[in-house]
Design a protein around this motif. Structure first.
Motif, short mmCIF file in Angstrom:
data_model
loop_
_atom_site.label_atom_id
_atom_site.label_comp_id
_atom_site.label_asym_id
_atom_site.label_seq_id
_atom_site.Cartn_x
_atom_site.Cartn_y
_atom_site.Cartn_z
N GLY A 143 4.02 98.60 -40.08
CA GLY A 143 4.14 97.11 -39.92
C GLY A 143 3.98 97.75 -38.34
O GLY A 143 4.52 98.83 -37.40
N PRO A 144 4.00 96.32 -37.25
CA PRO A 144 3.66 96.63 -35.88
C PRO A 144 5.61 96.90 -35.23
O PRO A 144 6.02 96.54 -35.75
N SER A 145 5.28 98.29 -33.72
CA SER A 145 6.44 97.84 -32.98
C SER A 145 6.04 96.82 -32.28
O SER A 145 7.61 96.79 -31.50
N ASP B 228 4.52 93.03 -30.62
CA ASP B 228 4.19 91.61 -30.35
C ASP B 228 2.70 91.50 -30.33
O ASP B 228 1.76 92.26 -29.64
N LEU C 132 9.63 94.72 -31.26
CA LEU C 132 10.13 94.42 -32.43
C LEU C 132 11.24 95.27 -33.14
O LEU C 132 11.46 96.75 -33.69
N ASP C 133 12.22 94.74 -34.24
CA ASP C 133 13.09 94.25 -34.73
C ASP C 133 12.35 95.65 -35.87
O ASP C 133 11.34 95.58 -37.27
N THR D 35 13.00 94.08 -39.65
CA THR D 35 11.86 92.93 -40.09
C THR D 35 10.45 93.54 -39.69
O THR D 35 9.51 92.45 -41.03
N THR D 36 10.15 93.64 -39.13
CA THR D 36 8.22 93.88 -39.32
C THR D 36 7.90 95.27 -40.22
O THR D 36 6.99 95.43 -40.57
N LYS D 37 8.42 96.01 -40.64
CA LYS D 37 8.49 97.58 -41.61
C LYS D 37 7.74 98.15 -41.10
O LYS D 37 6.83 98.72 -41.40
N SER D 38 8.13 98.89 -39.67
CA SER D 38 7.33 99.36 -38.68
C SER D 38 7.11 100.42 -39.40
O SER D 38 6.04 101.49 -39.42
#
Length: 192
Positions: free
Chosen positions: A15-17, A19, A4-5, A8-11
């Protein structure tokens, strides 16, 4: 498997890396390994091979992997004939990790197929495959980084750190790994 971006996901903020489907598969895998394999005695290699195959790994019928080994994502693991991953090894298989025939990764080593872009303000996850050639040996407590190819018959000495490719039939040691000497070729005998 898609990464994941991070923007966008605020890893970077937790946030997740990956899905949800990928994370759920890994959760089920970790529970199964914990309950069905992590405690098993060394001779039960066939059982652990079976379990890894059920989760998508490509493992030959003679490969050996120990219960204390951590495999992050089985579909990215491939082990050839008589390949070995020793006890307490971390196989951080965010990308493909391939051990060719007779390749050995000794105990307490780290195979790290993922890292982060340190120049990206969002700390984007990046992955690159690791390839360990036929008859190569990663000795105890060594670290192999993303994108590294360890050539046929090459040796990374105990505690060595490789973030660049290692030439075939060459012995490396240290941090960073440096050439120490050439290794005698063993083209005869078992597995030739």
């Amino acid at each position: 498997m898609s990464i994941l971006d991070a923007k966008t996901t605020k890893s970077l903020e937790g946030g997740p890396s990956f899905d949800l489907r990928h994370r759920l598969l890994r959760a089920v895998w970790n529970i199964c390994w914990l309950l069905l394999a992590s405690w098993t005695p060394p001779p039960l290699h066939p059982w652990r091979r079976c379990l890894l195959r059920l989760f998508g790994a490509k493992i030959s019928s003679t490969a050996r992997i120990f219960g204390s080994t951590t495999v992050w994502y089985p579909p990215n693991l491939e082990m050839g004939e008589h390949a070995v991953i020793g006890w307490r090894t971390l196989c951080y298989s965010m990308d493909r990790i391939i051990l060719e025939d007779y390749a050995i990764v000794s105990q307490c080593s780290f195979l790290l197929a993922g890292t982060h872009d340190i120049d990206d303000p969002n700390f984007q996850l990046k992955t690159k495959p690791i390839h360990i050639g036929r008859r190569a040996w990663v000795a105890a407590c060594a670290i192999v980084g993303p994108g590294v190819t360890i050539g046929e018959g090459a040796v990374l000495g105990g505690g060595g750190v490789a973030f660049k490719d290692l030439e075939p039939w060459t012995v490396y040691a240290g941090n960073p790994a440096r050439k120490v000497r050439l290794r005698k070729r063993s083209d005869t005998g078992a597995g030739s």
